[in-house]
Design a protein around this motif. Structure first.
Motif, PDB file in Angstrom:
ATOM      1  N   GLY A  89       0.828  -1.199   0.000  1.00  0.00           N
ATOM      2  CA  GLY A  89       0.000   0.000   0.000  1.00  0.00           C
ATOM      3  C   GLY A  89       0.864   1.251   0.000  1.00  0.00           C
ATOM      4  O   GLY A  89       1.889   1.326   0.661  1.00  0.00           O
ATOM      5  N   GLY A  90       0.454   2.252  -0.766  1.00  0.00           N
ATOM      6  CA  GLY A  90       1.197   3.500  -0.848  1.00  0.00           C
ATOM      7  C   GLY A  90       2.425   3.454  -1.731  1.00  0.00           C
ATOM      8  O   GLY A  90       3.235   4.378  -1.722  1.00  0.00           O
ATOM      9  N   TYR A  91       2.565   2.405  -2.509  1.00  0.00           N
ATOM     10  CA  TYR A  91       3.750   2.208  -3.346  1.00  0.00           C
ATOM     11  C   TYR A  91       3.908   3.343  -4.352  1.00  0.00           C
ATOM     12  O   TYR A  91       4.961   3.963  -4.459  1.00  0.00           O
ATOM     13  N   TYR A  92       2.857   3.628  -5.094  1.00  0.00           N
ATOM     14  CA  TYR A  92       2.947   4.647  -6.138  1.00  0.00           C
ATOM     15  C   TYR A  92       2.991   6.057  -5.552  1.00  0.00           C
ATOM     16  O   TYR A  92       3.576   6.954  -6.146  1.00  0.00           O
ATOM     17  N   GLN A 137      -1.602   8.734  -5.935  1.00  0.00           N
ATOM     18  CA  GLN A 137      -2.897   8.318  -5.397  1.00  0.00           C
ATOM     19  C   GLN A 137      -3.762   7.685  -6.482  1.00  0.00           C
ATOM     20  O   GLN A 137      -4.442   6.688  -6.249  1.00  0.00           O
ATOM     21  N   ASP A 140      -2.326   4.238  -7.211  1.00  0.00           N
ATOM     22  CA  ASP A 140      -2.612   3.338  -6.090  1.00  0.00           C
ATOM     23  C   ASP A 140      -4.078   2.911  -6.082  1.00  0.00           C
ATOM     24  O   ASP A 140      -4.395   1.762  -5.795  1.00  0.00           O
ATOM     25  N   LYS A 144      -5.422  -0.864  -6.383  1.00  0.00           N
ATOM     26  CA  LYS A 144      -6.309  -1.428  -5.368  1.00  0.00           C
ATOM     27  C   LYS A 144      -7.576  -1.982  -6.014  1.00  0.00           C
ATOM     28  O   LYS A 144      -8.060  -3.044  -5.632  1.00  0.00           O
ATOM     29  N   VAL A 149      -2.912  -4.797  -4.473  1.00  0.00           N
ATOM     30  CA  VAL A 149      -2.297  -4.176  -3.305  1.00  0.00           C
ATOM     31  C   VAL A 149      -2.301  -5.156  -2.144  1.00  0.00           C
ATOM     32  O   VAL A 149      -3.329  -5.789  -1.857  1.00  0.00           O
TER      33      VAL A 149
END
Length: 150
Positions: A89-92, A137, A140, A144, A149
């Motif tokens: 999560g939050g990778y991009y 965002q 991501d 998701k 994710v």
């Protein structure tokens, strides 16, 4: 090393340490392993993941645990990303902000022509961060929605 064995191993490491930085790494491992256990993988895919866990040599006893397991976590994340298109999560968002900070000074030089140079660079970095954050965002949320994710 099976997923359950790795999970139990990191649970025991988490219990025996008092360093917050190590605990964070162990919790990231535990999160990834629990997410992997909950996903529907074929037997071959599970064996592939377990082979990757074996190749990380997690049961070795390194001097600097934080550094060693941090690198192992990075290798596992890269493997999951390249093989199964699974990302944390939050990778991009992380990469978007980093790219925004890198290209922000270029915008700052352009804005510096209209304002004071230091003010232009700070405005450029700020705009770069915001654009990177928004792009991250968006990517991501797409990942998701696709179920990629962890």
């Amino acid at each position: 090393m099976t997923l359950q064995e790795a999970y139990n191993f990191f649970e025991s490491l988490k219990i025996e340490t008092t360093k917050k930085s190590e605990i964070r790494i162990y919790e990231k491992f535990l999160h990834i392993l629990s997410e992997l256990k909950n996903r529907d993988f074929t037997t071959d895919e599970i064996q592939s993941i377990e082979t990757e866990l074996d190749s990380l040599s997690l049961k070795s006893n390194p001097e600097n645990r934080k550094k060693y397991f941090g690198k192992a976590l990075h290798k596992l994340n890269e493997y999951l990303k390249s093989t199964f298109s699974l990302i944390p999560g939050g990778y991009y968002i992380t990469y978007g902000i980093a790219i925004g900070v890198a290209f922000g000074p270029v915008l700052g030089v352009l804005f510096g022509q209209f304002f004071e140079k230091s003010l232009g660079i700070s405005i450029g970095i700020s705009i770069g961060i915001v654009v990177g954050l928004l792009a991250g965002q968006y990517l991501d949320s797409q990942a998701k929605a696709a179920g990629n994710v962890l």
